[in-house]
Design an enzyme around this catalytic site. Structure first.
Site, PDB file in Angstrom:
ATOM      1  N   SER A  39       4.609   3.061   7.741  1.00 17.31           N
ATOM      2  CA  SER A  39       4.395   1.837   6.958  1.00 17.31           C
ATOM      3  C   SER A  39       5.638   1.461   6.176  1.00 17.31           C
ATOM      4  O   SER A  39       6.249   2.295   5.500  1.00 17.31           O
ATOM      5  CB  SER A  39       3.245   2.043   5.970  1.00 17.31           C
ATOM      6  OG  SER A  39       2.033   1.631   6.520  1.00 17.31           O
ATOM      7  N   HIS A  99       0.817  -1.214   0.000  1.00 21.87           N
ATOM      8  CA  HIS A  99       0.000   0.000   0.000  1.00 21.87           C
ATOM      9  C   HIS A  99       0.854   1.269   0.000  1.00 21.87           C
ATOM     10  O   HIS A  99       0.346   2.350  -0.290  1.00 21.87           O
ATOM     11  CB  HIS A  99      -1.000  -0.008   1.164  1.00 21.87           C
ATOM     12  CG  HIS A  99      -0.425   0.284   2.506  1.00 21.87           C
ATOM     13  ND1 HIS A  99      -0.202  -0.696   3.453  1.00 21.87           N
ATOM     14  CD2 HIS A  99      -0.051   1.446   3.094  1.00 21.87           C
ATOM     15  CE1 HIS A  99       0.289  -0.151   4.549  1.00 21.87           C
ATOM     16  NE2 HIS A  99       0.384   1.154   4.358  1.00 21.87           N
ATOM     17  N   ASP A 138       0.312  -7.539   1.540  1.00 21.99           N
ATOM     18  CA  ASP A 138       0.685  -6.134   1.680  1.00 21.99           C
ATOM     19  C   ASP A 138       2.193  -5.936   1.745  1.00 21.99           C
ATOM     20  O   ASP A 138       2.700  -5.190   2.580  1.00 21.99           O
ATOM     21  CB  ASP A 138       0.011  -5.499   2.895  1.00 21.99           C
ATOM     22  CG  ASP A 138      -0.031  -3.972   2.788  1.00 21.99           C
ATOM     23  OD1 ASP A 138       0.460  -3.438   1.777  1.00 21.99           O
ATOM     24  OD2 ASP A 138      -0.531  -3.323   3.716  1.00 21.99           O
TER      25      ASP A 138
END
Length: 353
Positions: free
Chosen positions: A205, A91, A122
């Site tokens: 992230s 993402h 992911d």
């Protein structure tokens, strides 16, 4: 006790948000934090030992954490090897194929291109266009040895503040959580995630969750949001993809350019959530069955409504994904389903996603 229950919602009540990047387009890499020239005051005793351990780990691992900038925002990444491969979240890269990477050690930004993205877990790998001298690969730890209560450090670029470090503990292990598709999320359901109290925010992230041995035990990916508290992240509840998953997926992408062995169990169906007479989720309707797949071999067919896998009740497609995420290809499980108003069961040997 009622007050405690009111202010301590269950995990099931929390939304999970990806930590991809800052709000709005990226404005370029943030300036590195400035450090003073005066020596730090000495601390003696156990506190001094812990401080020394923190400083040693930061000095050792932070050079392995990079900032990745896309047209949509920014996130973090971890240097996977000395060939310029960087592992991050799917993402974070989104639909982009070209990136600017800023190293924690400073210097000019380096161009990078997407090797491959694997949204189902992911994870993604990008490769630097040129390998800077002294590139510092991280050491991945054994996530099977992670224990609740371990001290961990989260390293990344939250809100564009490059090379930031926060500390906390491992709050839980073995969590199976799903991220939403909104806000850039992939909708992935990921098993065996590490829950941590270390503060992680948008931009973290793809960064590193590190133990005091200087090993990366996970990639921070999700933050929980309590709907009663608004849209901000719930403090002290974050999740990281375990190092074992990172190593398996990234290793395949680096060696062959794609994932050939997901390690994820599957029924071999396409399904959708159905609702009951009261409009509440009531199971997963089988829309189609993969020919020769696990469900097909067990006798399931389109139109069946799956209501249970093993002992786990299935009400939505997400709950089915979460049930399967905790299993392995080759496992044998009982699937309960409804066909024409009659409940049936089938023993299914699970395949691979």
């Amino acid at each position: 006790m009622d007050l405690l229950r009111r202010f301590l919602p269950s995990l099931a009540a929390l939304a999970l948000l990806p930590l991809a990047g800052c709000t709005g387009p990226a404005a370029g890499p943030a300036a590195p934090a400035r450090t003073g020239s005066a020596p730090a005051p000495s601390v003696s005793g156990p506190a001094g030992d812990l401080q020394t351990a923190y400083q040693r780990v930061v000095k050792e691992v932070l050079p392995s954490v990079v900032q990745i900038t896309t047209a949509q925002g920014l996130g973090s990444g971890v240097v996977y090897d000395d060939k310029g491969d960087i592992v991050t979240n799917a993402h974070v890269v989104g639909d982009s194929t070209a990136f600017k990477v800023s190293l924690a050690t400073g210097g000019t930004t380096v161009g990078a291109r997407l090797v491959s993205s694997y949204p189902d877990q992911d994870l993604a790998v990008v490769r630097l266009d040129s390998v800077p001298k002294g590139l510092h690969p991280a050491t991945l730890g054994d996530s099977a040895k992670v224990e609740v209560g371990q001290i961990v450090l989260a390293m990344g670029n939250p809100l564009g503040l490059s090379s930031s470090v926060t500390q906390g503990i491992v709050s839980a292990v073995g969590r199976t959580v799903s991220e939403g598709r909104g806000g850039g999320g992939t909708g992935a359901t990921i098993a065996n995630m590490v829950q941590t109290s270390a503060a992680i925010n948008p931009g973290n992230s793809g960064g590193a969750l590190v133990n005091l041995a200087g090993q990366v035990i996970g990639i921070p990916t999700l933050a929980a949001v309590d709907p009663e508290l608004g849209e901000g992240a719930a403090p002290g509840i974050g999740f990281a993809i375990p190092a074992a998953t990172v190593s398996r997926i990234a290793g395949q992408i680096v060696s062959s350019g794609r994932v050939t062995d997901s390690g994820r169990a599957a029924l071999g169906i396409t399904g959708r959530t159905v609702v009951g007479p009261d409009f509440s989720p009531n199971g997963v309707a089988v829309a189609s069955v993969n020919r020769g797949g696990p469900a097909d071999k067990a006798g399931l067919r389109a139109g069946d409504i799956i209501t249970r896998v093993g002992r786990t009740a299935i009400t939505t497609l997400q709950s089915l994904s979460e049930a399967l995420a905790g299993m392995n290809p080759g496992d044998r499980t009982e699937v309960t389903y409804d066909r024409d108003g009659a409940e049936r069961t089938a023993n299914v040997t699970l395949g691979e996603m």
